[in-house]
Design an enzyme around this catalytic site. Structure first.
Site, PDB file in Angstrom:
ATOM      1  N   LYS A   1      79.615  72.517  78.826  1.00 26.40           N
ATOM      2  CA  LYS A   1      80.548  73.495  79.369  1.00 26.40           C
ATOM      3  C   LYS A   1      79.854  74.848  79.521  1.00 26.40           C
ATOM      4  O   LYS A   1      78.849  75.093  78.838  1.00 26.40           O
ATOM      5  CB  LYS A   1      81.801  73.616  78.497  1.00 26.40           C
TER       6      LYS A   1
ATOM      7  N   TYR B   1      85.274  78.647  74.684  1.00 23.29           N
ATOM      8  CA  TYR B   1      85.769  78.026  73.453  1.00 23.29           C
ATOM      9  C   TYR B   1      87.156  78.540  73.084  1.00 23.29           C
ATOM     10  O   TYR B   1      88.033  77.768  72.682  1.00 23.29           O
ATOM     11  CB  TYR B   1      84.810  78.296  72.295  1.00 23.29           C
TER      12      TYR B   1
END
Length: 382
Positions: A116, A199
């Site tokens: 990611k 996150y």
């Protein structure tokens, strides 16, 4: 298209025969060497490392010998993907290269596990998703925390109503970055939101089990020469349905923090060391005036992720987190950047997301022992 289909069919026959998925790891920076490569030891039941891809001559020489696999240059990617033993790729490249390499791998018939953020805009994410669908391969966004005990324990506590209705999410994630580093290089897709803000966004989404409707952000640059290309810090607020709010503060120029708190109508939970891939995690639950504190030992977070993806490939099961999960965060981060640059809140279009991480995805493995990295240093310089 015929070549791609033949390649995909050949790979599937190989997987059926061997019952192990062969991976090429593309990009051999610090995280790949410190976490991904050692993790194959804990995923050996259904996964094996069969090739590496890097542009660094020393990494070619040392890491190829260390792991006993061939190493290819980036200009040899097609040759690597043509190997019959390469069933999947783990992409650990700079953010700006995720989409290009994922699409190339998918079109060659390889399954794709990609770090990611999945890409740098929604169209790139869609290109990756469509390429995987067209080639009948799987695409998974590498959200390791979707398989980690402490975070899934928080998910379970919310799902069981232990804190009542979740209302307020808040988080801090920061460290002092050492330059030069791709995380603060705009051309490489750097930026504090892309690197660590993702996150916080993802955690808010899986705890609320919903998608935000509106976002607002501030960013600061400061005078530190490390941040000539990108922002130093961001503060953000996300408004979710049912009048729920999430806020977070992130920075590449502050002391190390990694925590989130979720406050509900009947209690709260707090997770320390929430986002790091090393070290212990402490989950604290407070309800009805009583506190419960549980410290979980350090564990390998990458081995379970690889093992899960391989299971999905071998059993032809749908993956979570998939490409749409990656796209969900990318569109929010883009909106946050737009808000920070305009000084105004940004409304988001409705986005339906049916899959969320569940406690059933938890897998436990002991921490890895990583050898000394080659031509790579941690972002904090520690």
């Amino acid at each position: 298209m015929a070549r791609t289909q033949d390649r995909g069919q050949q790979a599937r026959r190989t997987r059926t025969k061997n019952r192990k998925v062969g991976y090429a790891v593309v990009g051999l920076g610090h995280f790949a060497q410190d976490a991904i490569l050692p993790a194959f030891k804990h995923a050996k039941k259904n996964s094996q490392l069969v090739a590496l891809v890097s542009g660094d001559a020393k990494k070619h020489r040392v890491l190829g010998k260390r792991h006993g696999v061939p190493v290819y240059g980036y200009d040899q990617l097609d040759e690597c993907l043509a190997l019959p033993e390469v069933d999947a790729v783990y992409i650990a490249l700079p953010n700006s290269l995720h989409a290009e390499y994922a699409v190339r791998a998918a079109r060659a018939g390889a399954h794709v596990l990609c770090e990611k953020p999945l890409a740098l805009d929604e169209q790139q994410c869609l290109d990756m998703i469509r390429a995987a669908e067209d080639s009948d391969v799987k695409l998974m966004t590498a959200y390791r925390l979707h398989f980690e005990s402490a975070n899934l324990g928080a998910v379970d506590a919310v799902r069981k109503g232990k804190i009542g209705e979740p209302r307020l999410f808040s988080s801090s994630f920061s460290f002092q970055i050492q330059g030069p580093n791709i995380r603060i290089d705009r051309e490489e897709g750097g930026g504090v939101l892309w690197d660590i803000g993702v996150y916080c966004v993802n955690a808010a989404r899986y705890l609320f089990r919903a998608e935000p409707e509106e976002v607002f952000a501030f960013k600061v640059k400061g005078t530190d020469p490390r941040f000539a290309d990108t922002e130093e810090a961001v503060s953000a607020v996300l408004r979710f349905p049912e009048e729920r709010l999430a806020s977070f503060n992130i920075s590449f120029g502050a002391a190390g923090t990694s925590t989130y708190q979720l406050v509900g109508t009947k209690g709260s939970l707090r997770l320390e060391n929430a986002y790091d891939y090393k070290g212990k995690m402490t989950l604290e639950l407070e309800t009805k005036g009583k506190k419960q504190k549980r410290t979980l030992p350090a564990r390998d977070q990458i081995g379970p992720e690889i093992s899960y993806f391989s299971d999905c490939i071998l059993k032809d099961q749908r993956v979570e987190p998939d490409g749409w999960e990656g796209l969900a965060d990318v569109r929010i981060i883009r909106a946050l950047y737009t808000s920070a640059e305009s000084g105004r809140p940004v409304r988001l279009e409705p986005f339906e997301k049916r899959q969320r991480p569940t406690p059933e995805q938890e897998q436990r493995r002991p921490p890895v022992e990583a050898p000394e990295p080659i031509d790579a240093a941690p972002p904090s310089g520690g």
